[in-house]
Design an enzyme around this catalytic site. Structure first.
Site, mmCIF file in Angstrom:
data_model
loop_
_atom_site.group_PDB
_atom_site.id
_atom_site.type_symbol
_atom_site.label_atom_id
_atom_site.label_comp_id
_atom_site.label_asym_id
_atom_site.label_seq_id
_atom_site.Cartn_x
_atom_site.Cartn_y
_atom_site.Cartn_z
ATOM 1 N N HIS A 21 0.857 -1.187 0.000
ATOM 2 C CA HIS A 21 0.000 0.000 0.000
ATOM 3 C C HIS A 21 0.899 1.244 0.000
ATOM 4 C CE1 HIS A 21 -2.644 3.129 1.615
ATOM 5 N NE2 HIS A 21 -3.660 2.410 1.184
ATOM 6 N N ASP A 48 0.912 4.182 1.419
ATOM 7 C CA ASP A 48 1.274 4.754 2.723
ATOM 8 C C ASP A 48 2.255 3.861 3.464
ATOM 9 O OD1 ASP A 48 -0.392 6.971 2.367
ATOM 10 O OD2 ASP A 48 -2.127 5.920 3.190
ATOM 11 N N LYS A 49 2.092 2.551 3.307
ATOM 12 C CA LYS A 49 2.994 1.617 3.978
ATOM 13 C C LYS A 49 4.373 1.571 3.303
ATOM 14 C CE LYS A 49 1.415 0.764 7.569
ATOM 15 N NZ LYS A 49 2.251 1.212 8.670
ATOM 16 N N GLU A 97 10.469 11.746 6.924
ATOM 17 C CA GLU A 97 9.169 11.632 6.260
ATOM 18 C C GLU A 97 9.378 11.258 4.795
ATOM 19 O OE1 GLU A 97 6.645 11.998 8.180
ATOM 20 O OE2 GLU A 97 7.472 13.136 9.861
ATOM 21 N N GLU A 157 14.127 15.868 9.409
ATOM 22 C CA GLU A 157 15.248 16.335 10.221
ATOM 23 C C GLU A 157 16.066 15.152 10.715
ATOM 24 O OE1 GLU A 157 11.963 18.454 9.718
ATOM 25 O OE2 GLU A 157 11.857 17.242 11.552
ATOM 26 N N LYS A 208 -5.770 -4.370 0.543
ATOM 27 C CA LYS A 208 -6.430 -3.881 1.751
ATOM 28 C C LYS A 208 -7.390 -4.955 2.252
ATOM 29 C CE LYS A 208 -7.515 0.476 2.211
ATOM 30 N NZ LYS A 208 -8.141 1.831 2.047
ATOM 31 N N PHE A 230 -8.801 -4.408 -9.961
ATOM 32 C CA PHE A 230 -7.866 -3.561 -9.203
ATOM 33 C C PHE A 230 -6.481 -3.774 -9.801
ATOM 34 C CE2 PHE A 230 -6.196 -2.855 -4.540
ATOM 35 C CZ PHE A 230 -5.522 -1.736 -4.961
ATOM 36 N N ASP A 270 -2.492 5.812 -5.915
ATOM 37 C CA ASP A 270 -2.669 6.818 -4.856
ATOM 38 C C ASP A 270 -1.299 7.223 -4.337
ATOM 39 O OD1 ASP A 270 -5.630 7.086 -4.155
ATOM 40 O OD2 ASP A 270 -5.394 4.911 -4.074
ATOM 41 N N ALA A 271 -1.138 8.492 -4.031
ATOM 42 C CA ALA A 271 0.098 8.933 -3.378
ATOM 43 C C ALA A 271 0.151 8.365 -1.966
ATOM 44 C CB ALA A 271 0.148 10.459 -3.337
ATOM 45 N N ARG A 284 0.387 7.896 7.755
ATOM 46 C CA ARG A 284 -1.021 8.113 7.418
ATOM 47 C C ARG A 284 -1.876 6.875 7.721
ATOM 48 N NH1 ARG A 284 -2.338 11.151 1.812
ATOM 49 N NH2 ARG A 284 -1.820 9.120 0.927
ATOM 50 N N LYS A 285 -1.297 5.885 8.380
ATOM 51 C CA LYS A 285 -2.064 4.681 8.736
ATOM 52 C C LYS A 285 -1.896 4.385 10.225
ATOM 53 C CE LYS A 285 -4.153 3.471 4.972
ATOM 54 N NZ LYS A 285 -4.269 4.874 4.551
ATOM 55 N N LYS A 315 10.696 7.887 13.120
ATOM 56 C CA LYS A 315 11.077 8.647 14.311
ATOM 57 C C LYS A 315 11.954 7.804 15.222
ATOM 58 C CE LYS A 315 6.743 11.309 14.447
ATOM 59 N NZ LYS A 315 5.513 11.571 15.227
ATOM 60 N N LYS A 371 11.540 10.555 20.392
ATOM 61 C CA LYS A 371 10.189 11.059 20.136
ATOM 62 C C LYS A 371 9.205 10.172 20.889
ATOM 63 C CE LYS A 371 12.482 13.068 16.659
ATOM 64 N NZ LYS A 371 13.961 12.976 16.573
ATOM 65 N N ASP A 413 6.129 10.142 20.916
ATOM 66 C CA ASP A 413 5.032 9.634 20.088
ATOM 67 C C ASP A 413 5.199 8.138 19.862
ATOM 68 O OD1 ASP A 413 3.618 11.953 19.701
ATOM 69 O OD2 ASP A 413 4.643 12.496 17.852
#
Length: 434
Positions: free
Chosen positions: A14, A16-17, A42, A55, A167, A248, A256-257, A262-263, A283, A287, A289
């Protein structure tokens, strides 16, 4: 009255992955040479292009382009007709060093502890619904797309038309008391080759070819994927939607970009429990997060495994640059099996688990290059395992002609998914008299 709950997952192919895996592959490469690396990497992917930004402050040197291309190749984008492949895609790198304003709050110094890399709240969740203490809808959504990937890579003869993007989505039904009844609906969409061509250029011929492809894909998924993954006892009048758009073929970054982070619901608990909002991939562990979310999962899982409660949500929050969390709380959703209230459980957890960032990093071994493995099929609910890594460093040596750099390599066994270990169960049982 029965109620329904749904979670989804996506495959490693995918878009995003792909971005998540590139970001974490770069992070691991930097940690291999410099475990003190500060990384917020990123990635953006689209047709024929990868952009890496963010960074990075490090003493390591890595070839970003090589890492990007190797990661894409490993995922399976290696054909021209995918419109995105490891050999031909462009790679743009725009990285700069971490802000000194942030660094001064995070760095250790004489008389000063390492502070949190940002403010915010993080969550960890666990339930006794499955053997890995994860919500069932998400656990089996992950297994479905992972099974498709395994077939594509290891048993291609079963479904030779599979492409990397996929998916899944599972809806489960609970009864009035919250007990799992059945799997209500299964949705699977998998990218595929155009493996049946129309007899001619007519609309009817194209529709007939598309129907034939879809019928083959449905039959193969019901034969080679569903029975190997989903427990038969939960498949009662289950509804299946397989490639519901009909076909598909265009997928991945050409369809898709993709963006890092984003997941985040796929990465955690599929909508169960809660999520603080911060993404993980790319990260380093300074961090919170990432590191504190792992620590909260570690606490929640050990609490449920110890029998303290059937379901647990742990929340922690930080101020940027401050070591001690501003809050830590435990919610058992009324499922506690001990006499302590949730606030009393929270107090005991604060005594047992040191949630200062440096202590989390040391406890879970988060300076090791262990993050690529997390970037697909979920960061939580995975089985801990060890792997061999070759840690590299540069040693400066003085010679008669000046200084020269000597590359040193040290093989080391590191532990992956340490936050999934049940290493505090006995201590928690003692603490709560279980």
């Amino acid at each position: 009255m029965a109620y329904l709950f749904t979670s989804e997952s996506v495959s490693e192919g995918h878009p995003d992955k792909i971005a998540d895996q590139i970001s974490d592959a770069i992070l691991d490469a930097l940690l291999t040479q410099d475990p003190e690396s500060r990384v917020a990497c990123e990635t953006f992917v689209t047709t024929g292009l990868v952009v890496v930004g963010g960074e990075v402050t490090t003493n390591a040197y890595v070839e970003i382009q090589e890492i990007v291309r190797e990661t894409i190749k490993r995922i399976g984008y290696n054909q021209d007709d995918y419109k995105f492949d490891a050999e031909s895609c462009g790679v743009m790198v725009t990285l700069h060093s971490q802000s000194p304003d942030i660094a001064q709050g995070v760095d250790e110094a004489e008389g000063k502890e390492q502070g949190a890399g940002d403010q915010g709240m993080m969550f960890g969740y666990a339930t006794d619904e499955t053997s890995d203490f994860m919500p069932m809808a998400l656990a089996y959504s992950h297994k479905l797309v992972h099974r498709l990937s395994s077939i594509r890579k290891e048993q291609p003869e079963l479904m030779p038309y599979l492409r990397p993007d996929a998916k899944s989505q599972i809806t489960v039904e609970y009864d009035d008391s919250g007990v799992l009844n059945r799997i209500h609906t299964v949705v699977i969409s998998t990218q595929h080759d155009e493996f049946i061509l129309p007899e001619n250029g007519s609309v009817d011929a194209r529709k007939q070819a598309d129907r034939a492809m879809l019928e083959r894909i449905k039959q193969d998924i019901l034969t080679h994927v569903v029975p190997q993954v989903l427990p038969e006892e939960y498949l009662k009048d289950t509804v299946y939607h397989i490639n519901p758009t009909g076909k598909f073929i265009i997928g991945g970054p050409h369809g898709d970009a993709g963006l890092t982070g984003r997941k985040i619901i796929v990465d955690t608990y599929g909508g169960k429990g809660a999520h603080g909002g911060g993404a993980f991939s790319g990260k380093d562990a300074s961090k919170v997060d990432r590191s504190a979310a792992y620590a909260c999962r570690h606490i929640a899982k050990n609490l449920v495994a110890a029998g303290v409660a059937k379901e647990v949500l742990v929340q922690v929050a930080y101020a940027i640059g401050v070591a001690n969390p501003v809050s830590l709380s435990v919610n058992t959703f009324g499922t506690s099996r001990v006499k302590s209230s949730d606030s009393e459980i929270s107090e005991k957890i604060r005594e047992i688990f040191d949630m200062r960032p440096k202590k989390i990093i040391d406890r879970l071994g988060l300076k090791n290059p262990i993050f690529f493995e997390t970037a697909a099929y979920g960061h939580m609910g995975r089985k801990p395992f060890g792997k061999q890594v070759s840690l590299q460093s540069l040693e400066v040596r003085s010679t008669s002609s000046g200084e020269e750099y000597v590359k040193r390599t040290c093989d080391k066994e590191v532990e992956c998914f340490t936050w999934e270990k049940l290493d505090y169960v006995d201590k928690l049982k003692d603490q709560f008299g279980l």
